[in-house]
Design a protein around this motif. Structure first.
Motif, PDB file in Angstrom:
ATOM      1  N   PHE A 337       0.644  -1.283  -0.123  1.00 41.75           N
ATOM      2  CA  PHE A 337      -0.033   0.403  -0.303  1.00 41.75           C
ATOM      3  C   PHE A 337       0.559   1.360  -0.050  1.00 41.75           C
ATOM      4  CE2 PHE A 337      -1.885   3.048   2.416  1.00 41.75           C
ATOM      5  CZ  PHE A 337      -3.446   3.405   1.628  1.00 41.75           C
ATOM      6  N   TRP A 338       1.538   1.174   0.796  1.00 40.04           N
ATOM      7  CA  TRP A 338       2.817   2.214   1.035  1.00 40.04           C
ATOM      8  C   TRP A 338       3.551   2.576  -0.429  1.00 40.04           C
ATOM      9  CZ3 TRP A 338       8.961   1.030   1.754  1.00 40.04           C
ATOM     10  CH2 TRP A 338       9.451   1.754   1.157  1.00 40.04           C
ATOM     11  N   ILE A 339       4.074   1.412  -1.524  1.00 36.68           N
ATOM     12  CA  ILE A 339       4.318   1.433  -2.300  1.00 36.68           C
ATOM     13  C   ILE A 339       4.071   2.118  -3.500  1.00 36.68           C
ATOM     14  CG2 ILE A 339       5.435   0.459  -4.286  1.00 36.68           C
ATOM     15  CD1 ILE A 339       7.889   0.443  -1.942  1.00 36.68           C
ATOM     16  N   LEU A 340       2.617   1.969  -3.294  1.00 37.62           N
ATOM     17  CA  LEU A 340       1.377   1.868  -4.733  1.00 37.62           C
ATOM     18  C   LEU A 340       1.446   3.472  -4.344  1.00 37.62           C
ATOM     19  CD1 LEU A 340       0.206   1.229  -6.837  1.00 37.62           C
ATOM     20  CD2 LEU A 340      -2.359   0.559  -4.982  1.00 37.62           C
ATOM     21  N   CYS A 341       0.816   3.893  -2.850  1.00 39.34           N
ATOM     22  CA  CYS A 341       0.947   5.992  -3.415  1.00 39.34           C
ATOM     23  C   CYS A 341       1.520   6.368  -3.637  1.00 39.34           C
ATOM     24  CB  CYS A 341       0.302   5.518  -1.447  1.00 39.34           C
ATOM     25  SG  CYS A 341      -1.392   4.719  -0.972  1.00 39.34           S
ATOM     26  N   ASN A 358       6.758  24.629  -2.214  1.00 39.24           N
ATOM     27  CA  ASN A 358       8.356  23.975  -1.421  1.00 39.24           C
ATOM     28  C   ASN A 358       7.396  23.233  -0.435  1.00 39.24           C
ATOM     29  OD1 ASN A 358       9.408  26.174  -3.262  1.00 39.24           O
ATOM     30  ND2 ASN A 358      10.751  24.220  -3.263  1.00 39.24           N
ATOM     31  N   HIS A 359       6.692  24.216   0.281  1.00 42.99           N
ATOM     32  CA  HIS A 359       6.135  24.065   1.956  1.00 42.99           C
ATOM     33  C   HIS A 359       5.092  22.895   1.581  1.00 42.99           C
ATOM     34  CE1 HIS A 359       3.011  26.454  -0.515  1.00 42.99           C
ATOM     35  NE2 HIS A 359       2.600  26.112   0.541  1.00 42.99           N
ATOM     36  N   TYR A 360       4.472  22.576   0.188  1.00 40.01           N
ATOM     37  CA  TYR A 360       4.060  21.056   0.167  1.00 40.01           C
ATOM     38  C   TYR A 360       4.622  19.778   0.978  1.00 40.01           C
ATOM     39  CZ  TYR A 360       0.314  23.457  -2.344  1.00 40.01           C
ATOM     40  OH  TYR A 360      -0.684  24.791  -2.516  1.00 40.01           O
ATOM     41  N   ALA A 361       5.894  20.310   0.711  1.00 40.29           N
ATOM     42  CA  ALA A 361       6.885  19.116   0.527  1.00 40.29           C
ATOM     43  C   ALA A 361       7.502  18.806   1.679  1.00 40.29           C
ATOM     44  CB  ALA A 361       7.976  19.099  -0.807  1.00 40.29           C
ATOM     45  N   LEU A 362       7.536  19.733   2.708  1.00 39.77           N
ATOM     46  CA  LEU A 362       7.925  20.366   3.957  1.00 39.77           C
ATOM     47  C   LEU A 362       7.338  19.731   4.940  1.00 39.77           C
ATOM     48  CD1 LEU A 362      10.574  21.468   5.893  1.00 39.77           C
ATOM     49  CD2 LEU A 362       9.402  23.631   5.224  1.00 39.77           C
ATOM     50  N   TYR A 363       6.046  20.230   4.843  1.00 43.73           N
ATOM     51  CA  TYR A 363       5.097  19.079   5.528  1.00 43.73           C
ATOM     52  C   TYR A 363       4.882  18.295   5.542  1.00 43.73           C
ATOM     53  CZ  TYR A 363       3.795  24.698   5.750  1.00 43.73           C
ATOM     54  OH  TYR A 363       4.253  26.045   6.159  1.00 43.73           O
ATOM     55  N   PHE A 364       4.775  17.720   4.505  1.00 41.83           N
ATOM     56  CA  PHE A 364       4.535  16.639   4.001  1.00 41.83           C
ATOM     57  C   PHE A 364       5.804  15.122   5.421  1.00 41.83           C
ATOM     58  CE2 PHE A 364       6.336  12.313   1.462  1.00 41.83           C
ATOM     59  CZ  PHE A 364       5.057  11.602   2.129  1.00 41.83           C
ATOM     60  N   ASN A 365       7.154  16.226   5.121  1.00 42.53           N
ATOM     61  CA  ASN A 365       8.195  14.881   5.388  1.00 42.53           C
ATOM     62  C   ASN A 365       7.635  14.976   6.640  1.00 42.53           C
ATOM     63  OD1 ASN A 365       9.625  13.616   2.533  1.00 42.53           O
ATOM     64  ND2 ASN A 365       9.531  16.153   2.293  1.00 42.53           N
ATOM     65  N   VAL A 369       8.754  12.487   8.644  1.00 43.71           N
ATOM     66  CA  VAL A 369       9.644  12.020   9.991  1.00 43.71           C
ATOM     67  C   VAL A 369       8.536  11.368  11.319  1.00 43.71           C
ATOM     68  CG1 VAL A 369      11.099  12.525  11.261  1.00 43.71           C
ATOM     69  CG2 VAL A 369      11.280  13.279   9.248  1.00 43.71           C
ATOM     70  N   LEU A 370       8.091  11.882  11.811  1.00 43.11           N
ATOM     71  CA  LEU A 370       7.177  11.464  13.186  1.00 43.11           C
ATOM     72  C   LEU A 370       6.136  10.467  12.819  1.00 43.11           C
ATOM     73  CD1 LEU A 370       5.200  14.987  13.280  1.00 43.11           C
ATOM     74  CD2 LEU A 370       6.800  13.957  14.658  1.00 43.11           C
ATOM     75  N   ILE A 371       5.907   9.842  11.742  1.00 42.11           N
ATOM     76  CA  ILE A 371       5.402   8.589  11.191  1.00 42.11           C
ATOM     77  C   ILE A 371       5.848   7.911  11.665  1.00 42.11           C
ATOM     78  CG2 ILE A 371       3.961   6.962   9.273  1.00 42.11           C
ATOM     79  CD1 ILE A 371       1.699   8.872  11.220  1.00 42.11           C
ATOM     80  N   THR A 372       7.331   7.604  10.716  1.00 42.69           N
ATOM     81  CA  THR A 372       8.700   7.211  11.257  1.00 42.69           C
ATOM     82  C   THR A 372       8.975   6.440  12.689  1.00 42.69           C
ATOM     83  OG1 THR A 372       8.618   7.537   9.171  1.00 42.69           O
ATOM     84  CG2 THR A 372      10.793   6.013  10.260  1.00 42.69           C
ATOM     85  N   ILE A 391       1.420   0.250  10.725  1.00 46.75           N
ATOM     86  CA  ILE A 391       0.853   1.681  10.661  1.00 46.75           C
ATOM     87  C   ILE A 391       2.175   2.824  10.133  1.00 46.75           C
ATOM     88  CG2 ILE A 391       1.625   3.484  12.453  1.00 46.75           C
ATOM     89  CD1 ILE A 391       1.072   1.420  15.259  1.00 46.75           C
ATOM     90  N   TYR A 392       2.802   1.992   9.698  1.00 48.45           N
ATOM     91  CA  TYR A 392       4.178   3.497   8.375  1.00 48.45           C
ATOM     92  C   TYR A 392       3.702   2.811   7.737  1.00 48.45           C
ATOM     93  CZ  TYR A 392       7.933   4.747   5.852  1.00 48.45           C
ATOM     94  OH  TYR A 392       8.893   5.239   5.006  1.00 48.45           O
ATOM     95  N   SER A 393       3.166   1.853   6.792  1.00 49.75           N
ATOM     96  CA  SER A 393       2.454   1.913   5.769  1.00 49.75           C
ATOM     97  C   SER A 393       1.091   2.121   5.104  1.00 49.75           C
ATOM     98  CB  SER A 393       2.241   0.116   5.195  1.00 49.75           C
ATOM     99  OG  SER A 393       1.507   0.403   3.875  1.00 49.75           O
ATOM    100  N   ILE A 394       0.221   2.147   5.976  1.00 46.35           N
ATOM    101  CA  ILE A 394      -0.834   2.854   5.644  1.00 46.35           C
ATOM    102  C   ILE A 394      -1.042   4.880   6.178  1.00 46.35           C
ATOM    103  CG2 ILE A 394      -3.015   3.380   6.882  1.00 46.35           C
ATOM    104  CD1 ILE A 394      -3.298   0.267   8.031  1.00 46.35           C
ATOM    105  N   MET A 395      -0.173   4.848   7.128  1.00 44.22           N
ATOM    106  CA  MET A 395      -0.014   6.422   7.394  1.00 44.22           C
ATOM    107  C   MET A 395       0.778   6.934   6.476  1.00 44.22           C
ATOM    108  SD  MET A 395      -2.044   6.185   9.919  1.00 44.22           S
ATOM    109  CE  MET A 395      -2.224   8.151   9.952  1.00 44.22           C
ATOM    110  N   ALA A 396       1.513   5.913   5.545  1.00 41.13           N
ATOM    111  CA  ALA A 396       2.475   6.895   5.044  1.00 41.13           C
ATOM    112  C   ALA A 396       2.147   6.397   3.640  1.00 41.13           C
ATOM    113  CB  ALA A 396       3.521   6.159   4.807  1.00 41.13           C
ATOM    114  N   GLY A 397       1.407   6.406   3.691  1.00 43.70           N
ATOM    115  CA  GLY A 397       0.534   6.338   1.953  1.00 43.70           C
ATOM    116  C   GLY A 397      -0.564   7.257   1.823  1.00 43.70           C
ATOM    117  N   ILE A 398      -1.276   7.509   3.133  1.00 44.15           N
ATOM    118  CA  ILE A 398      -2.276   9.007   3.010  1.00 44.15           C
ATOM    119  C   ILE A 398      -1.568   9.836   2.984  1.00 44.15           C
ATOM    120  CG2 ILE A 398      -3.382   9.303   4.550  1.00 44.15           C
ATOM    121  CD1 ILE A 398      -4.129   7.049   5.708  1.00 44.15           C
TER     122      ILE A 398
END
Length: 418
Positions: A337-341, A358-365, A369-372, A391-398
């Motif tokens: 799921f993580w890979i597909l997203c 660029n702030h889109y990517a900043l907020y996402f990253n 990190v927090l999800i990891t 937890i990681y795969s689902i939350m990172a994919g979303i």
């Protein structure tokens, strides 16, 4: 004007094919060699190797501060030459500071990862950083064949020497030694092309270049740094809470799934970045359609691969690797799921630099990190590796899907605005 556009399209098409060919050959070498090497070296030694690779990946990003992105969008040849020379110096100094800092902290906290492995990681990280700086320069001038050749040299030399070191009895770190030498040789090849770009760096010109590209310094630097940490911190944290064998299973599964993503995305992303930067100046309204086509193509291709991998591929992989690797199918299923997203956002990730979002990517990253960290802490506390992965795969994919939504929404705004 029409002839120039046709020439531009032709160059980009050739660039995609060249990079994809180089990436494909390099990855095939790594995969085929990896099957045999994974069986011979075993899960435990592969676990140490993957911790090494994670340190290298993080270092190669952090030490360049991602300033090489300025090459592609800069119009000043003088500024590019100066920045290139400055980055070679900056990466060297930053790598030395990292190793010195880790050595001090290791004496205080007695980390699991040895000083020797981190020293080797620092050496490989430095040469990888130099490779990244040079490939960005080659992208600026559309020298895609050079990048492609460098990929193949690195892969071939690394795998060949990993076999050699195994037969010489270096079972503990033979994988690491082969990778270091392969990276150094590919870097030296790149230097034969870029040697004419060296000059005595001028700090004042470097400062002016940064001021003209504040978006990259303000957002891309911390964003890409966090992304590198997020994508590679998992392996390091798993090594802290779980066993080397579990590290190896996670890393092997992730590698098998990420490899086709790298083959497709890396080739397209470099060319897409260069083309979208030009399009932004002349036809910004066309960015939405271009981006959507790239996203749909990548998701379709990766989706088909993931289906085949889960239905039959992972069982063939277990058979090839041997009995020590039985159990990979659960890891592959969870991480799919993580890979597909991720495949939806990867090839167009640098569009945020082009559209000045660029702030889109900043907020996402920051989120990644927090999800990891949270996923490993929860799984580690429960002594449950699969809980960490779910937890990681689902939350990172979303998270990847949310980032894609905001990017496409802005591109659609540019399209409707025209």
């Amino acid at each position: 004007m029409k002839k120039r556009l046709e020439k531009f399209k032709t160059k980009n098409a050739k660039g995609v094919l060249s990079l994809m060919a180089g990436n494909t050959v390099a990855q095939i070498i790594m995969i085929l060699g990896g099957f045999v090497l994974g069986r011979w070296y075993g899960p435990e030694n592969n676990g140490t190797y993957n911790v090494f690779l994670s340190f290298v990946a993080i270092l190669s990003i952090l030490t360049t501060f991602r300033l090489e992105n300025i090459f592609v969008i800069s119009k000043s040849s003088k500024a590019i030459r100066n920045l290139f020379s400055m980055l070679l110096m900056i990466t060297t100094l930053a790598t030395f500071i990292f190793f010195l800092g880790y050595t001090v902290l290791h004496e205080i906290f007695d980390f699991k990862t040895s000083i020797w492995v981190v020293l080797l990681s620092s050496i490989a990280g430095l040469f990888t950083a130099w490779n990244n700086v040079q490939t960005s320069l080659f992208t600026k001038y559309q020298l895609f064949n050079v990048i492609s050749t460098g990929f193949v040299i690195n892969a071939f030399v690394s795998v060949a020497l990993q076999f050699v070191f195994f037969f010489l009895g270096f079972e503990s770190n033979g994988l690491i030694y082969g990778t270091i030498i392969g990276t150094i040789i590919s870097c030296l090849y790149f230097f034969t092309i870029t040697k004419g770009r060296f000059k005595n760096p001028r700090f004042q010109l470097f400062k002016q270049t940064l001021e003209k590209n504040k978006e990259i310094v303000k957002y891309t630097l911390p964003s890409d740094s966090l992304n590198a940490v997020a994508n590679n911190l998992m392996t390091i944290l798993i090594a802290f809470y779980f066993t080397k064998i579990e590290v190896a299973f996670f890393a092997m599964s992730a590698k098998m799934l990420v490899t086709p993503l790298i083959i497709l995305s890396n080739a397209m992303s470099k060319v897409f970045f260069q083309k979208s930067a030009s399009m932004m100046n002349h036809h910004p309204e066309k960015l939405y359609d271009l981006s959507l086509k790239v996203v749909l193509y990548n998701v379709g291709a990766i989706g088909a691969f993931l289906l085949a991998m889960n239905v039959i591929g992972v069982y063939i992989l277990e058979w090839i690797l041997g009995n020590d690797w039985v159990g990979l199918q659960t890891y592959v299923f969870i991480l799919s799921f993580w890979i597909l997203c991720r495949s939806a956002m990867n090839p167009i990730s640098q569009i945020v630099v082009v559209i000045r979002k660029n702030h889109y990517a900043l907020y996402f990253n920051i989120y990644l990190v927090l999800i990891t960290i949270v996923s490993v802490l929860i799984g580690g506390a429960r002594k449950d590796m699969f809980a960490t992965l779910y937890i990681y795969s689902i939350m990172a994919g979303i998270g990847y899907l949310i980032q894609l939504y905001f990017v496409m929404r802005h591109l659609n705004y540019l399209k409707n605005k025209a």
